[in-house]
Design an enzyme around this catalytic site. Structure first.
Site: not given
Length: 720
Positions: A62, A444, A573
């Site tokens: 990440n 998307h 999140r």
């Protein structure tokens, strides 16, 4: 168009940076806070040991992507003199200062975590032998492996006027050796670049699990590479480069432009240079002189460089150190119709909750369409499909059977550009009509559309997803797959494809909201309706589950709703620029983040609509879009209303409510913007465990009456 565009807000900011900082959280710092929550799971003693190591690896990968994209964008803005302010009123330079402080903190925590896990792994029989002696048999095995499988692959290169400094690729790992030639005592510095094809960790053959990092292995046996030299010092390093792709809007050939841009990305500016703490001083001076530039972050670490690489150790065959294996359920609704997806959907809408229910049903939907002689056309969006895609194979099979197949392949799916180019070529060879969509917008939306000839005429079957058509991520991402034969949604899906393939903007849709056309306006209208209901004394509430909330317009609308008395509960999140619980601004807003075994990925909105929530009148939507400027303004996305009662109840009273009730995996945002672990309560509730052990409503079919599903109630921690 530059993908860095969303680094600044296009809308006018508040009158002062102080006011902006009071109302909003910095996007980049919020993301780093999210990654700290991921890293915290590596220290969660409730998890098996190798799963903790997996979280450490995820935090590393990440952070790598963050540096290569977000930090690279800010560095570029500083270098070009762009002074646009972030949502919280910071200049690019101010953001970089704060980011680097936070990144160093995370790097330090990663080092501490690695040291802790390494000791625990050793106790569990998995040894990392980078800096430790191994027994003679293991030493002999490693030496043989080095001489036979590493030496022939690597290429030492002297660094002198006759041998210029070589190019180091993005995420490349290398070694520098400071040598003295024994014949004349001359100093020589040699570089060894480690090919990406080599494993990051080498496992010693045998039953005992002994691992050594590739750089430590090379250093251990380096004398065999340099006969006639004394090794005075060495050091390993790793490079991260600017990896964003910038496409000019006037690009004439999108495919050719992307092939060229991918090549440029590999040679982007060095954004981070990671060095071992005991790097040879002379070699380090040369490395910094060649690779560092204005804006380069230098990280010196006493631990492993490139912590993401520990994912290879997670593959060790130790089921006792991993989560118990989980096999997703296949929806019984489909089985009741002998596997006929169309018959099941025709009877009633169905929603599949991944990864608890198998992604195979999505693949079967397309496979059946490919084989069914009554299917005349298939249209499909592809954002990320993976490197081994059953979805692609189904589309190819359909085209080879003479069906009309259209695939919208998004070339701008970050880090999947090359794979998508390959898929596009294969699809075209099979006779699929491949469309690349817009130059300046990403497509998307996740939509499949199948047109079938039936007795009553043509019927359209649709799949709308919150996640990608990717066989790997569907096993770890929580997403929703919604199947329907609703004629209105079928007509809207057709208009969506015409918009992407032919730029025919739909003037009016029956049910779908599409960005960048009207999705934002639809959300605003629903929020405004809750504000109106609150003003009339009616129940007013908003529940939402998203990956990210960064769009200033949406945040301000939610602030206005809070000030009007609307109760708002958000499960975000990752990035959240909204500040919850601020007096006079967001007192009625609660924000939580769930980090656990599965990655929360579905996007859901629910609006009370003048009645108690959750209830029959609640307006429920699923979406491919997060509440981000890029999703609402520069991507083709869909917002899908859920009208079927069973599907409505599953999304609202199972999926969304369980997320709100979770206490075991939840972090709650504080007014200062920091996150604290939620109080587990007297009856801890884990939403992932709930979904793993309980069937879904719409996928359960007739068997639901026999077994039932435990009913969730909005009492903290209650599931009974």
């Amino acid at each position: 168009m530059s993908n860095h565009a969303d680094l600044t807000e296009s809308e006018e900011l508040q009158s002062s940076p102080e006011e902006a900082a009071r109302k909003y959280i910095n996007r980049e710092l919020s993301w780093l806070a999210f990654n700290e929550r991921v890293l915290a799971e590596a220290r969660n003693e409730n998890y098996p040991l190798l799963e903790r190591l997996r979280f450490l690896s995820i935090s590393g990968s990440n952070l790598d992507e963050f540096m290569m994209i977000r930090v690279a964008g800010l560095v570029g803005m500083v270098q070009r003199g762009i002074d646009g302010l972030s949502i919280d009123g910071r200049s690019p330079a101010q953001q970089l200062t704060a980011i680097r402080e936070s990144v160093r903190k995370i790097n330090s925590e990663q080092r501490e975590c690695w040291a802790e896990l390494r000791g625990l792994l050793d106790d569990a029989g998995i040894t990392i032998a980078d800096n430790t002696r191994v027994d003679p048999a293991s030493y002999s095995s490693l030496k043989t492996y080095f001489l036979e499988e590493i030496m022939p692959v690597i290429t030492p290169q002297a660094l002198d006027p006759a041998h210029p400094f070589p190019f180091v690729s993005n995420q490349g790992v290398g070694l520098l050796f400071n040598l003295t030639r024994e014949a004349d005592n001359a100093q020589v510095i040699e570089m060894v670049l480690i090919p990406s094809a080599l494993p990051r960790f080498v496992r010693v053959p045998g039953e005992q699990a002994i691992y050594i990092s590739i750089e430590s292995l090379i250093c251990r046996f380096a004398k065999h590479m340099f006969p006639g030299f004394r090794i005075e010092g060495d050091g390993a390093f790793r490079v991260l480069r600017d990896s964003d792709i910038e496409i000019e809007e006037e690009a004439e050939d999108l495919v050719r432009t992307f092939r060229s841009a991918i090549q440029r990305r590999r040679r982007g500016q060095v954004i981070q240079l990671e060095l071992e703490h005991d790097f040879d001083p002379d070699a380090e001076e040369m490395l910094l002189d060649q690779l560092s530039a204005q804006g380069t972050t230098i990280i010196k670490t006493e631990a492993l460089i490139g912590v993401a690489g520990v994912s290879e150790i997670v593959a060790e065959d130790r089921p006792d150190l991993k989560f118990a294996a989980y096999s997703p359920r296949y929806p019984e609704r489909i089985r009741e119709h002998d596997g006929d997806c169309f018959a099941a959907i025709r009877e009633k809408d169905i929603v599949i909750h991944h990864p608890y229910e198998s992604f195979e049903v999505v693949v079967d939907f397309l496979r059946q369409a490919a084989q069914d002689p009554d299917v005349v056309a298939i249209k499909q969006t592809l954002y990320r499909a993976g490197d081994q895609s059953p979805v692609i194979m189904a589309l190819i099979a359909a085209a080879e059977r003479g069906k009309s197949v259209t695939a919208v392949v998004e070339l701008k799916a970050r880090f999947d550009e090359e794979q998508n180019l390959l898929w596009a070529s294969e699809l075209e060879r099979a006779g699929v009509q491949v469309i690349y969509g817009f130059v300046d917008w990403k497509t998307h939306a996740k939509v499949s559309m199948v047109v079938r000839r039936e007795e009553q005429g043509f019927r359209t079957y649709c799949h709308f997803g919150t996640g990608n058509y990717h066989p790997i991520t569907t096993k770890i991402y929580t997403d929703l797959s919604y199947f329907t034969a609703d004629p209105k949604l079928g007509r809207d899906a057709a208009k969506l494809f015409n918009f992407v393939t032919g730029y025919v903007e739909p003037r009016k849709t029956g049910l779908l909201a599409i960005s960048p056309i009207d999705l934002r306006e639809k959300l605003y209208a629903r929020i405004d309706k809750e504000i109106e209901n609150a003003g009339q004394g009616k129940p007013a509430a908003i529940w939402a589950k998203l990956n990210s909330l960064t769009d200033k317009g949406v945040i301000d609308r939610l602030y206005a709703a809070s000030q009007a008395g609307v109760e708002i509960q958000l499960v975000i999140r990752g990035i959240c620029c909204l500040r919850a619980g601020i007096e006079g601004l967001s007192e009625s807003i609660r924000v939580k983040s769930i980090i656990g075994r599965f990655l929360e990925h579905s996007r859901i909105w629910a609006f009370a609509n003048g009645d108690e929530i959750p209830g029959a009148k609640t307006k429920v939507y699923i979406s491919s879009a997060d509440a981000m400027d890029r999703n609402l303004n520069r991507r083709v996305e869909v917002l899908v209303p859920i009208r079927n009662k069973t599907v409505h109840d599953q999304v609202l009273q199972q999926v969304l409510l369980a997320n709100l009730l979770d206490t075991e995996q939840s972090w709650e945002q504080q007014p200062g913007g920091e996150y604290l672990r939620a109080d587990r309560g007297e009856k801890p509730f884990n939403c992932h465990r709930y979904f793993m052990t309980n069937p879904s409503l719409s996928g359960r079919g007739g068997a639901l009456e026999a077994g039932g599903v435990p009913k969730l109630a909005l009492r903290k921690g209650a599931a009974g």
